[in-house]
Design an enzyme around this catalytic site. Structure first.
Site, PDB file in Angstrom:
ATOM      1  CG  ASN A 163       2.048  -4.755   3.851  1.00 56.84           C
ATOM      2  OD1 ASN A 163       1.991  -3.671   3.264  1.00 56.84           O
ATOM      3  ND2 ASN A 163       1.654  -5.879   3.318  1.00 56.84           N
ATOM      4  CE1 TYR A 164       9.365  -4.993   4.332  1.00 55.35           C
ATOM      5  CE2 TYR A 164       8.520  -6.560   5.938  1.00 55.35           C
ATOM      6  CZ  TYR A 164       9.296  -5.453   5.626  1.00 55.35           C
ATOM      7  OH  TYR A 164       9.986  -4.797   6.616  1.00 55.35           O
ATOM      8  NE  ARG A 165       2.268  -2.053  -0.234  1.00 57.40           N
ATOM      9  CZ  ARG A 165       2.781  -1.472   0.831  1.00 57.40           C
ATOM     10  NH1 ARG A 165       3.064  -2.205   1.903  1.00 57.40           N
ATOM     11  NH2 ARG A 165       3.025  -0.177   0.854  1.00 57.40           N
ATOM     12  N   GLY A 224     -18.080  -7.148  -1.886  1.00 54.51           N
ATOM     13  CA  GLY A 224     -17.393  -8.433  -2.010  1.00 54.51           C
ATOM     14  C   GLY A 224     -16.130  -8.538  -1.194  1.00 54.51           C
ATOM     15  CB  SER A 225     -14.520  -6.327   1.314  1.00 56.80           C
ATOM     16  OG  SER A 225     -14.503  -5.198   0.475  1.00 56.80           O
ATOM     17  NE  ARG A 226     -11.395 -14.732   3.797  1.00 55.54           N
ATOM     18  CZ  ARG A 226     -10.741 -15.133   4.891  1.00 55.54           C
ATOM     19  NH1 ARG A 226      -9.827 -14.369   5.433  1.00 55.54           N
ATOM     20  NH2 ARG A 226     -11.031 -16.298   5.442  1.00 55.54           N
ATOM     21  CG  HIS A 250       1.768  -3.463  10.733  1.00 58.26           C
ATOM     22  ND1 HIS A 250       2.368  -2.415  10.057  1.00 58.26           N
ATOM     23  CD2 HIS A 250       0.978  -4.089   9.829  1.00 58.26           C
ATOM     24  CE1 HIS A 250       1.942  -2.405   8.806  1.00 58.26           C
ATOM     25  NE2 HIS A 250       1.096  -3.414   8.644  1.00 58.26           N
TER      26      HIS A 250
END
Length: 462
Positions: A269-271, A420-422, A267
């Site tokens: 994740n970069y943000r 409203g989440s995907r 896993h």
């Protein structure tokens, strides 16, 4: 945390993109790739015969403690972000990563930067990265979320640089996985009616990977009061105009579940997050990390994975790897089981100093490890045989992966509770299959028991 990063989605299948026409070596040597394939070997290379992955240098270092980074007032491009934590598949996760309470976390304590004699010299790689944006976009899995003409006009803005980095990271990783699996990623573009959108790349039931997802999201809008309140609870001073705080957030995240129990799950994740205050100034910060979840302990794999991350961190400061490794072990902890989810890696958040360029350079170094820290391990175990008992143990460990994601992961919890989440993006991090057995306990002295020992007592790998 509020509904700022979740969206009503209009999804369109992306049917046209650049095809991968070369083998993994060709990918590594291509101009679009962040990696070079080296013919030479070093001591660690013997662990993974046949190749050594090398990071494209950035010549950057940095960081120090302080409040959220600020940049001078200017025209704000709002667009950007993706997932945080194990979910790592939706913009919600990213924002959740920034907004959540600080339980099991510490603020990124940044050490004094390490000077380098050549820090003012522009490398060929840096010059290449500053090249024509339209040309670089041809190598992506899809056109970027932000219109290319807008990116070209705002070439020097951090939001543009970060969007290009996350698109390139997605493309490099997807192409490397396609090459080893022989399958093809489904590419979906989606829109967020409040502003922005994303690109989801998913491959299911392949020859090597049971489920592989690599997502990019770029979103913008106004923070709700709830979200702003949570940020303030973490020490951020935010002053909105007429109760509004414009934000932009962006990121790339991935979770890969292989079929073979001897190939670990990975896993990353970069943000990047940016908020504009009432006087026009901006607060900004970065977050991210990469972690490995094996089914069986393999010391050579653990050493290779952690050493690759450490080398990327050490380019910037020798304390980054040990600090962010500890942070990772604390975050990916399944409290009700008393064990970590995997063997860790690195994790950081609220990274905002000493300046934006050096913080970005560090994130760039980390993002460019995703192929070299993982693909050699995949190739090493590609043809390993396994028993029905080993497959069952993989299913049990996947159950623990699901427990962490649904019970503790901030991004998943926030997304599922937000209208409203995907949902497809939020739950993309979950495996296709998993098992829960009542009162299962590995036999003493077994390889499964060795795995549990490593999860209950995290070790230092390098």
């Amino acid at each position: 945390m509020a509904s700022i990063v979740f969206f009503s989605v209009k999804k369109t299948a992306q049917t046209s993109r650049r095809c991968l026409s070369s083998h993994l070596k060709g990918l590594a040597n291509s101009g679009d790739s962040g990696w070079s394939f080296c013919a030479t070997h070093n001591p660690s290379a013997s662990l993974f015969p046949g190749a050594r992955w090398c990071s494209r240098g950035t010549g950057a270092r940095f960081m120090s403690h302080g409040t959220a980074g600020r940049s001078a007032a200017g025209r704000t491009r709002r667009g950007a972000l993706a997932l945080s934590g194990a979910a790592a598949v939706t913009a919600a996760a990213a924002v959740a990563g920034f907004l959540a309470n600080t339980d099991h976390f510490q603020r990124a304590e940044m050490a004094t930067r390490v000077p380098r004699a050549d820090e003012n010299k522009r490398t060929a790689a840096a010059e290449e990265e500053e090249g024509d944006i339209a040309e670089r976009c041809r190598g992506f899995m899809s056109p970027p979320v932000t219109d290319i003409s807008v990116l070209q006009k705002r070439k020097e803005e951090m939001s543009t640089k970060m969007e290009m980095l996350i698109m390139e990271t997605q493309a490099d990783f997807c192409k490397a996985l396609e090459e080893v699996d022989g399958g093809t990623f489904r590419v979906d573009r989606w829109d967020r009616k409040e502003g922005g959108g994303g690109i989801s790349c998913v491959m299911q039931d392949g020859k090597v990977f049971e489920k592989a997802g690599v997502n990019v999201s770029v979103v913008f809008g106004n923070l709700t009061e709830e979200a702003a309140k949570q940020m303030r609870s973490r020490g951020k001073v935010l002053k909105g105009k007429d109760g509004k705080l414009p934000f932009c957030a962006m990121g790339v995240s991935s979770v890969i579940h292989p079929k073979n129990p001897h190939i670990p799950t990975v896993h990353f994740n970069y943000r990047y997050f940016e908020i504009e205050e009432e006087d026009g100034t901006k607060q900004w910060w970065f977050g991210g990390g990469t972690d490995l979840t094996p089914v069986y302990i393999n010391k050579e794999d653990g050493l290779h994975f952690h050493k690759t991350l450490k080398e990327a961190c050490d380019k910037h400061h020798p304390q980054y790897y040990p600090d962010f490794k500890k942070w990772c072990d604390r975050y990916f902890y399944i409290r009700h089981r008393g064990e970590t989810r995997g063997i860790g890696g690195i994790f950081f958040d609220d990274l905002d100093s000493p300046n934006q360029k050096e913080a970005f350079d560090f994130v760039k170094s980390c993002a460019r490890t995703v192929v070299p820290c993982y693909l050699p391990i995949v190739h090493k175990h590609l043809n390993d045989s396994f028993t029905a008992e080993e497959k069952n143990w993989q299913q049990i460990r996947r159950g623990r992966y699901v427990e962490f994601n649904l019970v503790y992961d901030r991004g998943v919890k926030f997304g599922l509770a937000t209208p409203g989440s995907r949902i497809e993006s939020i739950l993309m991090s979950l495996p296709l299959t998993a098992t829960w057995e009542y009162m299962h306990e590995p036999a003493k002295g077994s390889r499964e028991a060795d795995m549990m020992e490593a999860l209950r007592n995290p070790k230092e790998w390098v």
